[in-house]
Write an enzyme that holds these catalytic residues in place. Structure first.
Site, PDB file in Angstrom:
ATOM      1  N   TYR A  96       0.953  -1.320   0.108  1.00 12.66           N
ATOM      2  CA  TYR A  96      -0.032   0.069  -0.042  1.00 12.66           C
ATOM      3  C   TYR A  96       0.974   1.278   0.022  1.00 12.66           C
ATOM      4  CZ  TYR A  96      -3.247  -3.316   1.074  1.00 12.66           C
ATOM      5  OH  TYR A  96      -4.079  -4.598   1.094  1.00 12.66           O
ATOM      6  N   GLY A  97       1.871   1.279  -0.460  1.00 13.81           N
ATOM      7  CA  GLY A  97       2.923   2.370  -0.625  1.00 13.81           C
ATOM      8  C   GLY A  97       4.296   2.064  -0.704  1.00 13.81           C
ATOM      9  N   ASP A 306      -4.170  -2.670  11.146  1.00 13.21           N
ATOM     10  CA  ASP A 306      -3.026  -3.172  11.159  1.00 13.21           C
ATOM     11  C   ASP A 306      -1.919  -2.579  12.047  1.00 13.21           C
ATOM     12  OD1 ASP A 306      -1.149  -4.464   9.800  1.00 13.21           O
ATOM     13  OD2 ASP A 306      -0.468  -3.060   8.226  1.00 13.21           O
TER      14      ASP A 306
END
Length: 440
Positions: A96-97, A306
């Site tokens: 995600y990044g 998370d």
């Protein structure tokens, strides 16, 4: 921009697919953008191959023997690594990044290929920590990492093009060293990864990078560190048809390190008696943060999703942190603080996060986060078992795990324990060092 302290946050919609928006301090954002050449282009691939055909193993040896070595092309874990300037240094790439360090900033690029989300639907990483920071009243707000700025819907094709340019350069260097035919479009992933991992710490190879990177790449973005992470991201089969077109740019303050990087020796140097005491410190600060969030009106649905050691960042703490809970006062005189980071999948109050709807199929509360957190803590720090009382207290969070209830440390069933379960734990004697100002 209006402060994000209301449950009814309103945002101007982005109607045009090409419109961009900046949340937060545009001074920070404009500075970072000014350091990036987002329009950079390179010569065609065929010219790159022709360029490398001029070299052979012998000419590479000559470069390795005579040319200057740039220590920023060593891997960051290598003691020989040293950042010579304020370039962008790649520090991690996950699902995600893609994250870089630049001077005192951390810059995260997030591709948003999912067309079901509008740009505004992807702002949780900025809006949720800001909302919490503005509504929490005590020192607990200091335990949240807030982004300084976030740019929405920016064109990020330059980053994928840069990755490809570096990949092709590395391939051609490796193929030349190994006396292989030069080919950048048909190659074995296994061969590349194996060869790169074997060579990346070799001083002769780093000298070749020092020579060719400025010539071939011509960029202040250094992706050599953890390049294999970037390779796995871009070459993953599930992203085979991605356009890598638009996404978000998020700017954060630079932490000292993530909490999982602390060793026994580092813990002692930070003033803790042992690594276990350090883990207690981390656990207690994050627990207090959750408890204070759940005290806020309408915030008993907060989920991070998370919560794990590498999403807890360690910053310097210049003054004592004092957090009051019922009849207890928790005082932290340590030179560091543990701050919760990465709110991309978080939810709180009425700030909707469409991503979490697709991530979680059943109702959860704080217990979902801590169940996962305890699993990852015990895996990261097996030394916890040496403290039976602390270990037993943590085991209470995961004692009922089976294949039917827990998968890869995550709860598959809805278990909505009240927050009092956590409140009772933090008042135990195992945290007496910090209760009622007893820490020193």
């Amino acid at each position: 921009m209006k402060e994000i302290n209301s449950l009814e946050c309103q945002w101007e919609s982005i109607d045009d697919n090409n419109d961009t928006t900046i949340l937060g301090d545009d001074i920070y954002f404009d500075y970072i953008i000014s350091q990036l050449d987002i329009h950079q282009n390179w010569s065609p691939d065929i010219r790159l191959i022709r360029y490398f055909r001029k070299f052979n193993k012998e000419s590479f040896d000559k470069i390795s023997d005579t040319e200057y070595i740039n220590p920023s092309f060593f891997q960051q874990r290598d003691k020989r690594f040293y950042p010579l300037n304020d370039d962008f240094y790649h520090i991690s790439t996950g699902g995600y990044g893609i994250v870089f360090k630049m001077d005192k900033y951390v810059v995260k690029f997030v591709y948003e290929p999912n067309k079901q989300y509008s740009p505004i639907d992807t702002t949780a990483e900025y809006t949720i920590p800001k909302f919490l920071y503005n509504n929490l009243k005590g020192d607990e707000k200091k335990l949240i990492v807030c982004a300084w700025a976030m740019g929405l819907n920016y064109k990020l094709t330059f980053l994928h093009r840069l990755y490809k340019r570096v990949l092709y350069m590395l391939l051609l260097i490796i193929q030349t060293i190994d006396n292989q035919r030069l080919n950048i479009h048909h190659f074995s992933h296994k061969y590349f990864l194996k060869s790169f991992n074997e060579k990346k710490s070799d001083i002769k190879f780093v000298k070749l990078l020092s020579y060719f990177y400025p010539i071939v790449v011509q960029s202040n973005i250094n992706v050599i560190n953890y390049f294999t992470h970037m390779f796995h991201f871009f070459e993953h089969e599930k992203r085979a048809n991605y356009l890598y077109d638009r996404g978000n740019i998020i700017i954060f303050p630079l932490a000292r390190f993530s909490s999982d990087k602390v060793t026994e020796q580092m813990a002692i140097e930070l003033g803790f008696k042992s690594i276990v005491q350090y883990v207690k410190f981390i656990f207690l600060q994050i627990s207090l943060l959750y408890i204070k969030i759940y005290e806020l009106p309408c915030c008993d649905n907060f989920l991070h999703v998370d919560l794990k050691p590498d999403n807890i960042l360690i910053f310097n703490s210049d003054c004592p942190i004092t957090i009051k809970f019922k009849k207890y006062t928790y005082v932290f005189n340590e030179p560091i603080k543990a701050c919760l980071n990465d709110f991309d999948f978080s939810q709180v109050a009425n700030i909707l996060n469409k991503k979490i709807k697709n991530s979680l199929k059943i109702e959860h509360n704080w217990y979902y986060d801590f169940h996962f957190f305890i699993h990852t803590l015990l895996r990261t720090y097996p030394e916890i078992e040496s403290d039976k009382e602390f270990s037993d207290s943590l085991e209470d969070f995961i004692m009922c795990c089976t294949k039917n209830t827990c998968e890869k440390f995550r709860l598959k069933v809805s278990i909505l324990h009240p927050i009092s379960f956590l409140e009772n734990l933090i008042t135990k004697n195992i945290f007496s060092n910090w209760i009622n100002g007893e820490s020193c």
